[in-house]
Scaffold this motif. Structure first.
Motif, short mmCIF file in Angstrom:
data_model
loop_
_atom_site.label_atom_id
_atom_site.label_comp_id
_atom_site.label_asym_id
_atom_site.label_seq_id
_atom_site.Cartn_x
_atom_site.Cartn_y
_atom_site.Cartn_z
N GLY A 266 1.04 -1.26 0.07
CA GLY A 266 -0.04 -0.10 0.00
C GLY A 266 0.72 1.33 0.02
O GLY A 266 0.29 2.32 0.28
N ILE A 267 2.22 1.18 -0.27
CA ILE A 267 3.05 2.33 -0.54
C ILE A 267 2.71 2.99 -1.71
O ILE A 267 2.83 2.60 -2.75
N THR A 268 2.64 4.18 -1.66
CA THR A 268 2.32 5.05 -3.04
C THR A 268 3.40 6.27 -3.33
O THR A 268 3.10 6.88 -4.21
N ASN A 269 4.18 6.49 -2.26
CA ASN A 269 5.34 7.74 -2.44
C ASN A 269 6.51 7.00 -1.56
O ASN A 269 6.59 6.22 -0.91
N PHE A 270 7.83 7.53 -1.99
CA PHE A 270 8.95 7.07 -1.56
C PHE A 270 9.04 7.79 -0.21
O PHE A 270 9.90 6.83 0.59
N CYS A 271 8.53 8.60 0.32
CA CYS A 271 8.64 9.11 1.76
C CYS A 271 8.12 7.90 2.65
O CYS A 271 8.82 7.50 3.69
N SER A 272 6.84 7.47 2.07
CA SER A 272 6.45 6.31 2.85
C SER A 272 7.23 4.92 2.58
O SER A 272 7.38 4.03 3.75
N ALA A 273 7.73 4.85 1.50
CA ALA A 273 8.65 3.61 1.25
C ALA A 273 9.95 3.81 2.26
O ALA A 273 10.58 2.59 2.69
N ARG A 274 10.42 4.77 2.56
CA ARG A 274 11.56 4.77 3.50
C ARG A 274 11.18 4.37 5.08
O ARG A 274 12.02 3.77 5.65
N THR A 275 10.13 4.68 5.27
CA THR A 275 9.40 4.46 6.56
C THR A 275 9.33 2.88 6.66
O THR A 275 9.57 2.17 7.59
N TYR A 276 8.78 2.37 5.45
CA TYR A 276 8.32 1.17 5.32
C TYR A 276 9.79 0.25 5.68
O TYR A 276 9.85 -1.07 6.39
N ASP A 277 10.93 0.75 4.80
CA ASP A 277 12.11 -0.13 4.96
C ASP A 277 12.58 -0.08 6.17
O ASP A 277 13.17 -1.23 6.79
N ARG A 278 12.43 1.18 7.07
CA ARG A 278 13.03 1.23 8.31
C ARG A 278 12.34 0.30 9.44
O ARG A 278 12.65 -0.58 10.24
N LEU A 279 10.83 0.09 9.13
CA LEU A 279 9.94 -0.53 9.93
C LEU A 279 10.40 -2.12 9.76
O LEU A 279 10.04 -2.85 10.49
N LYS A 280 10.59 -2.31 8.30
CA LYS A 280 10.71 -3.86 8.00
C LYS A 280 12.20 -4.25 8.94
O LYS A 280 12.09 -5.56 9.19
N LYS A 281 13.01 -3.41 8.72
CA LYS A 281 14.32 -3.85 9.53
C LYS A 281 14.04 -4.16 10.92
O LYS A 281 14.52 -5.11 11.54
N THR A 282 13.32 -3.22 11.45
CA THR A 282 12.85 -3.28 12.76
C THR A 282 12.01 -4.60 13.27
O THR A 282 12.41 -5.58 14.24
N ASP B 190 12.40 -7.45 11.28
CA ASP B 190 13.34 -8.56 11.24
C ASP B 190 14.19 -8.78 12.51
O ASP B 190 14.46 -9.75 12.95
N GLU B 191 14.47 -7.66 13.14
CA GLU B 191 15.26 -7.85 14.33
C GLU B 191 14.26 -8.43 15.47
O GLU B 191 14.87 -8.97 16.17
N GLU B 192 13.14 -7.87 15.53
CA GLU B 192 12.18 -8.54 16.65
C GLU B 192 11.99 -10.02 16.20
O GLU B 192 11.96 -10.66 17.33
N ARG B 193 11.97 -10.32 15.05
CA ARG B 193 11.64 -11.73 14.73
C ARG B 193 12.70 -12.39 15.17
O ARG B 193 12.74 -13.72 15.81
N LEU B 194 14.11 -11.98 15.06
CA LEU B 194 15.26 -12.70 15.38
C LEU B 194 15.08 -12.92 17.05
O LEU B 194 15.49 -13.88 17.53
N LYS B 195 14.63 -11.84 17.75
CA LYS B 195 14.83 -11.87 18.97
C LYS B 195 13.72 -12.76 19.70
O LYS B 195 13.86 -13.71 20.41
N ARG B 196 12.41 -12.80 18.96
CA ARG B 196 11.59 -13.83 19.25
C ARG B 196 12.05 -15.23 19.13
O ARG B 196 11.64 -16.11 19.91
N THR B 197 12.68 -15.62 18.03
CA THR B 197 13.31 -16.80 17.88
C THR B 197 14.23 -17.18 18.94
O THR B 197 14.30 -18.51 19.38
N MET B 198 15.19 -16.33 19.34
CA MET B 198 15.88 -16.58 20.60
C MET B 198 15.16 -17.00 21.83
O MET B 198 15.65 -17.59 22.61
N LEU B 199 14.02 -16.24 21.80
CA LEU B 199 13.30 -16.56 23.15
C LEU B 199 12.64 -17.90 22.99
O LEU B 199 12.44 -18.41 24.04
N SER B 200 12.32 -18.19 21.93
CA SER B 200 11.61 -19.70 21.85
C SER B 200 12.69 -20.63 22.16
O SER B 200 12.28 -21.58 22.54
N GLU B 201 13.76 -20.34 21.86
CA GLU B 201 15.09 -21.35 22.30
C GLU B 201 14.93 -21.50 23.84
O GLU B 201 15.30 -22.60 24.60
N VAL B 202 15.01 -20.09 24.47
CA VAL B 202 14.97 -20.05 26.01
C VAL B 202 13.93 -20.93 26.54
O VAL B 202 13.96 -21.43 27.40
#
Length: 441
Positions: free
Chosen positions: A291-307, A309-321
């Protein structure tokens, strides 16, 4: 006020007056409503109100003159043009001849003005640079990594490059190739008492030698034209492409001698450009699907996507605990192991429960995300190993990708990729080998 049509003081370079047919001298008048061709009048005809066909005396007009400053208040536009023409006629540096031709400025004034405004002027330099770049972009449709006309490299004696280019002679622009072709001719001697068969045999040997000379020259030309003399430079240029384009480069290398150097490079460059465009299109499609229609929103989307991914990695580590939370000894060992990993040390204590307790029951996969993506055998593995489906899918993807890159995978490499219990890694590795997802190196 505008520049006149001619660049010199020669009256024959000026167009004639439409009224009296005399050669125009500055200033003169140009009708702004008539033309083309331009309707020009001298001042005398203009003051008389000369009219001709469609031209009327009340038309708007422009005064054509070069008696105004352009770059310097003390230099008129006419003098600027006279200076450029004098430099063109007399040559750069002959300032005395330039001053003699201009008649209105001294030698020192001509040199100082030309160096200041036409040589050291940053505005002119940037304009010329932009024009040059625009011209290069117009003539070169795609970028060419190297040019066959480059001066051959001249490595110093006993350097690494000289060893890589052993047999190349820079002074002769030649290199050794098939140096033993002449050995077949060293014992041949044409004498008059040779039989016809022996004579024909010797001619055949000479023909073979000529064919080897032609092949030698052909291969040298291919190596020279494609820039393969300096192999290290060629390899560096090849590595600048993405992995997919490098595979294409390797496949198309055998056809380079047919296409020619420039055509071959353009072919590779065009496919590299296509790869970049496809990757950009895929990225834009991902934006559109989100649903992104402009590049300003695309930059925000990339930043949130990176966040995310990092949270998903933390959840994976939590599942191991969570797998060791019921076993205090195993939990302490796991925490010690993670502390060693965070500090850069290799863990020495394996995560295994040796408390003598009864083994934990199989993991219940009901409601866990990613369960629907598993087949029955994978579900059974996750239950027995007590591994959540999301973590298993990530581990599986990492091992399969590494196996495809390396052409095979060892258990030690799998343990380096998956930072969990080594026993669980062994079970996952054996399962993927058994099911054919990966192959053993």
């Amino acid at each position: 006020l505008r520049l006149p049509a001619g660049f010199t003081d020669d009256p024959f370079d000026k167009p004639p007056c439409r009224g009296c047919s005399s050669y125009l001298t500055e200033p003169y008048v140009k009708c702004a409503e008539c033309g083309p061709p331009p309707f020009l009048l001298c001042l005398q005809c203009f003051t008389r109100g000369f009219e001709y066909k469609k031209h009327q005396s009340d038309h708007t007009y422009e005064i054509m003159t070069s008696d105004f400053p352009v770059l310097d208040p003390n230099w008129t536009a006419q003098e600027e043009m006279a200076l450029l023409e004098a430099v063109m006629d007399c040559g750069f540096g002959n300032w005395q001849d330039v001053a003699n031709q201009m008649c209105t400025k001294s030698k020192e004034e001509c040199e100082k003005h030309y160096m200041k405004h036409f040589i050291n002027n940053p505005l002119f330099a940037s304009t010329l640079l932009n024009l040059k770049q625009a011209e290069e972009a117009q003539h070169n449709e795609t970028a060419i990594p190297f040019h066959p006309a480059d001066d051959p490299p001249r490595p110093t004696f006993d350097s690494l490059l000289s060893r890589d280019m052993a047999g190349y002679m820079p002074a002769r622009a030649d290199f050794e190739f098939d140096n033993y072709a002449e050995w077949d001719l060293r014992d041949i001697d044409f004498v008059e008492d040779d039989s016809d068969i022996l004579h024909a045999l010797k001619i055949a040997v000479v023909d073979i030698y000529h064919s080897r000379l032609k092949e030698r020259q052909r291969r040298k030309k291919i190596i020279r034209d494609h820039g393969l003399i300096n192999l290290r430079k060629f390899q560096i240029l090849e590595r600048r492409y993405p992995k997919e384009v490098q595979d294409l480069y390797e496949t198309m290398r055998r056809f380079a001698r047919i296409l020619g150097p420039v055509e071959h490079d353009k072919f590779i460059e065009s496919h590299a450009l296509e790869f970049e465009l496809r990757r950009e299109i895929k990225r834009l499609q991902e934006y559109r699907a989100a649903g992104i229609t402009n590049f300003c929103s695309a930059r925000t989307y990339d930043r949130l996507k990176k966040t995310r991914d990092e949270e998903r990695l933390k959840r994976t580590m939590l599942s191991e605990v969570l797998q060791y939370i019921q076993d205090s000894s195993a939990c302490q060992q796991w925490l010690s192991r993670q502390a060693d990993i965070d500090s850069g040390l290799s863990p020495t204590v394996p995560v295994a429960s040796n408390s003598g307790r009864r083994s934990a029951p199989p993991l219940n996969l009901t409601g866990l995300p990613g369960t629907e993506k598993l087949n029955e055998k994978e579900k059974e593995l996750c239950q027995m190993v007590r591994l959540v489906p999301g973590a298993y899918l990530e581990y599986k993807a990492a091992l399969v990708n590494e196996c495809n890159k390396q052409g095979g995978l060892r258990l030690a490499q799998a343990r380096a990729l998956i930072k969990i219990d080594v026993n669980k890694t062994r079970k996952i590795y054996d399962f993927l080998i058994r099911e054919g997802y990966i192959t053993k190196a």
